[in-house]
Scaffold this motif. Structure first.
Motif, PDB file in Angstrom:
ATOM      1  N   UNK A   1       4.947  15.076  -0.414  1.00 34.25           N
ATOM      2  CA  UNK A   1       4.835  13.623  -0.596  1.00 34.25           C
ATOM      3  C   UNK A   1       5.057  12.848   0.703  1.00 34.25           C
ATOM      4  N   UNK A   2       6.022  13.227   1.565  1.00 32.69           N
ATOM      5  CA  UNK A   2       6.162  12.511   2.841  1.00 32.69           C
ATOM      6  C   UNK A   2       4.903  12.563   3.700  1.00 32.69           C
ATOM      7  N   UNK A   3       4.140  13.654   3.613  1.00 34.96           N
ATOM      8  CA  UNK A   3       2.893  13.732   4.357  1.00 34.96           C
ATOM      9  C   UNK A   3       1.904  12.671   3.872  1.00 34.96           C
TER      10      UNK A   3
ATOM     11  N   UNK B   1       0.209   9.518   6.038  1.00 32.19           N
ATOM     12  CA  UNK B   1      -1.229   9.260   6.046  1.00 32.19           C
ATOM     13  C   UNK B   1      -1.521   7.831   5.616  1.00 32.19           C
ATOM     14  N   UNK B   2      -0.805   7.360   4.607  1.00 34.15           N
ATOM     15  CA  UNK B   2      -0.987   5.986   4.141  1.00 34.15           C
ATOM     16  C   UNK B   2      -0.568   4.980   5.204  1.00 34.15           C
ATOM     17  N   UNK B   3       0.492   5.293   5.943  1.00 36.38           N
ATOM     18  CA  UNK B   3       0.919   4.413   7.023  1.00 36.38           C
ATOM     19  C   UNK B   3      -0.165   4.340   8.095  1.00 36.38           C
ATOM     20  N   UNK B   4      -0.756   5.511   8.447  1.00 37.81           N
ATOM     21  CA  UNK B   4      -1.882   5.525   9.381  1.00 37.81           C
ATOM     22  C   UNK B   4      -2.974   4.570   8.920  1.00 37.81           C
TER      23      UNK B   4
ATOM     24  N   UNK C   1      -4.283   8.346  -7.155  1.00 33.39           N
ATOM     25  CA  UNK C   1      -4.445   8.624  -5.729  1.00 33.39           C
ATOM     26  C   UNK C   1      -3.640   9.852  -5.330  1.00 33.39           C
ATOM     27  N   UNK C   2      -2.451  10.000  -5.884  1.00 38.59           N
ATOM     28  CA  UNK C   2      -1.633  11.182  -5.579  1.00 38.59           C
ATOM     29  C   UNK C   2      -2.289  12.443  -6.123  1.00 38.59           C
ATOM     30  N   UNK C   3      -2.902  12.351  -7.300  1.00 35.78           N
ATOM     31  CA  UNK C   3      -3.600  13.508  -7.854  1.00 35.78           C
ATOM     32  C   UNK C   3      -4.753  13.932  -6.941  1.00 35.78           C
ATOM     33  N   UNK C   4      -5.452  12.955  -6.361  1.00 31.46           N
ATOM     34  CA  UNK C   4      -6.536  13.274  -5.438  1.00 31.46           C
ATOM     35  C   UNK C   4      -5.991  13.939  -4.176  1.00 31.46           C
ATOM     36  N   UNK C   5      -4.838  13.452  -3.712  1.00 32.65           N
ATOM     37  CA  UNK C   5      -4.203  14.053  -2.533  1.00 32.65           C
ATOM     38  C   UNK C   5      -3.814  15.503  -2.803  1.00 32.65           C
TER      39      UNK C   5
ATOM     40  N   UNK D   1       0.838  -1.211   0.000  1.00 31.54           N
ATOM     41  CA  UNK D   1       0.000   0.000   0.000  1.00 31.54           C
ATOM     42  C   UNK D   1       0.866   1.252   0.000  1.00 31.54           C
ATOM     43  N   UNK D   2       1.849   1.311   0.897  1.00 29.21           N
ATOM     44  CA  UNK D   2       2.692   2.504   0.980  1.00 29.21           C
ATOM     45  C   UNK D   2       3.564   2.668  -0.263  1.00 29.21           C
ATOM     46  N   UNK D   3       4.023   1.558  -0.826  1.00 27.99           N
ATOM     47  CA  UNK D   3       4.890   1.648  -2.001  1.00 27.99           C
ATOM     48  C   UNK D   3       4.103   2.033  -3.262  1.00 27.99           C
ATOM     49  N   UNK D   4       2.860   1.568  -3.360  1.00 26.89           N
ATOM     50  CA  UNK D   4       2.080   1.821  -4.570  1.00 26.89           C
ATOM     51  C   UNK D   4       1.405   3.188  -4.545  1.00 26.89           C
ATOM     52  N   UNK D   5       0.724   3.513  -3.446  1.00 30.60           N
ATOM     53  CA  UNK D   5      -0.072   4.736  -3.421  1.00 30.60           C
ATOM     54  C   UNK D   5       0.766   5.985  -3.191  1.00 30.60           C
ATOM     55  N   UNK D   6       1.900   5.860  -2.510  1.00 30.55           N
ATOM     56  CA  UNK D   6       2.774   7.026  -2.305  1.00 30.55           C
ATOM     57  C   UNK D   6       3.653   7.219  -3.527  1.00 30.55           C
ATOM     58  N   UNK D   7       3.005   7.364  -4.663  1.00 30.33           N
ATOM     59  CA  UNK D   7       3.701   7.469  -5.945  1.00 30.33           C
ATOM     60  C   UNK D   7       3.091   8.631  -6.727  1.00 30.33           C
ATOM     61  N   UNK D   8       3.893   9.609  -7.120  1.00 34.54           N
ATOM     62  CA  UNK D   8       3.344  10.775  -7.833  1.00 34.54           C
ATOM     63  C   UNK D   8       2.664  10.430  -9.154  1.00 34.54           C
TER      64      UNK D   8
END
Length: 233
Positions: A87-89, A93-96, A66-70, A55-62
């Motif tokens: 991006x670290x923020x 959030x994804x880790x939470x 999902x990144x566009x929504x963020x 989850x963290x590796x896939x969604x925390x990707x520019x």
């Protein structure tokens, strides 16, 4: 601060999901209980740590939607939401969300067992006789009367999640600069262990002390909320 936030917020997410799932399954019983708990059993067989990493590796990707929504969401509060420094923020959030969404399984089983032992008590029959609905009986009568074991397990879940977050940050899959957590500090200290050993000693020691404190808190609450256990000891 990040380590404590991850532990507390992810545990809160786990608490809400686990209490709701276990309370509903235990109250209705029968086929509903069987289906819901079989889902829990299936999830238990899945390597949850790998799920968190994916989850963290896939969604925390520019490059993801999902990144566009963020970016669109934080654009309400900041002028340049596309700045890579945000991006670290997103990663935190994804880790939470990831840790909270996979750590509720044992909580659900504990709540289910407590609700099953309480659902035929006279106070439940009294609530049903005055017209209380299913949701009111579960969340206003059964869950409050089962809070003792739930609170104890919650305090023990916090250090478990903190340790998982520290492990992910140590691998570079959790908190990223400019944010910082104990796991990230340990990882940075490991790179200079031969010259500056205190860079790994102090964050590691603080993490260990914090985990011990939460475990001692859980033991104390167990003794305080379980007088039978205290008398037997």
């Amino acid at each position: 601060r990040i380590s404590l936030s991850v532990g507390i917020i992810a545990t809160a997410i786990s608490f809400v999901i686990g209490v709701s799932w276990g309370g509903i399954a235990g109250y209705f019983g029968g086929r509903v209980d069987a289906i819901m708990m079989r889902i829990v059993d299936v999830l238990y067989t899945f390597p949850l740590l790998i799920f968190v990493i994916l989850v963290t590796a896939f969604f925390a990707n520019p490059k993801t939607v999902f990144y566009d929504a963020f970016v669109a969401v934080i654009g309400v509060a900041v002028e340049h939401p596309e700045d890579p420094s945000y991006l670290p923020l997103l990663t935190v959030i994804l880790v939470f969300a990831a840790l909270g969404s996979v750590s509720w399984l044992t909580m659900a089983r504990i709540v289910r067992g407590q609700v099953i032992s309480l659902r035929n008590q006279p106070f439940v029959e009294a609530a049903r006789s005055i017209g209380a609905g299913h949701a009111a009986i579960v969340f206003r009568h059964l869950i409050p009367n089962a809070l003792g074991p739930i609170i104890v397990y919650t305090t023990l879940t916090i250090p478990e999640i903190m340790l998982t977050e520290a492990f992910l940050s140590f691998l570079g899959l959790g908190t990223e600069e400019p944010l910082s957590s104990w796991g990230q500090l340990v990882s940075a200290g490991a790179e200079n262990l031969d010259l500056y050993p205190w860079l790994i000693v102090f964050p590691g020691a603080m993490l260990a002390i914090t985990l011990f404190c939460f475990n001692f808190l859980g033991d104390g609450l167990r003794d305080a909320l379980g007088p039978k256990i205290r008398r037997e000891g």
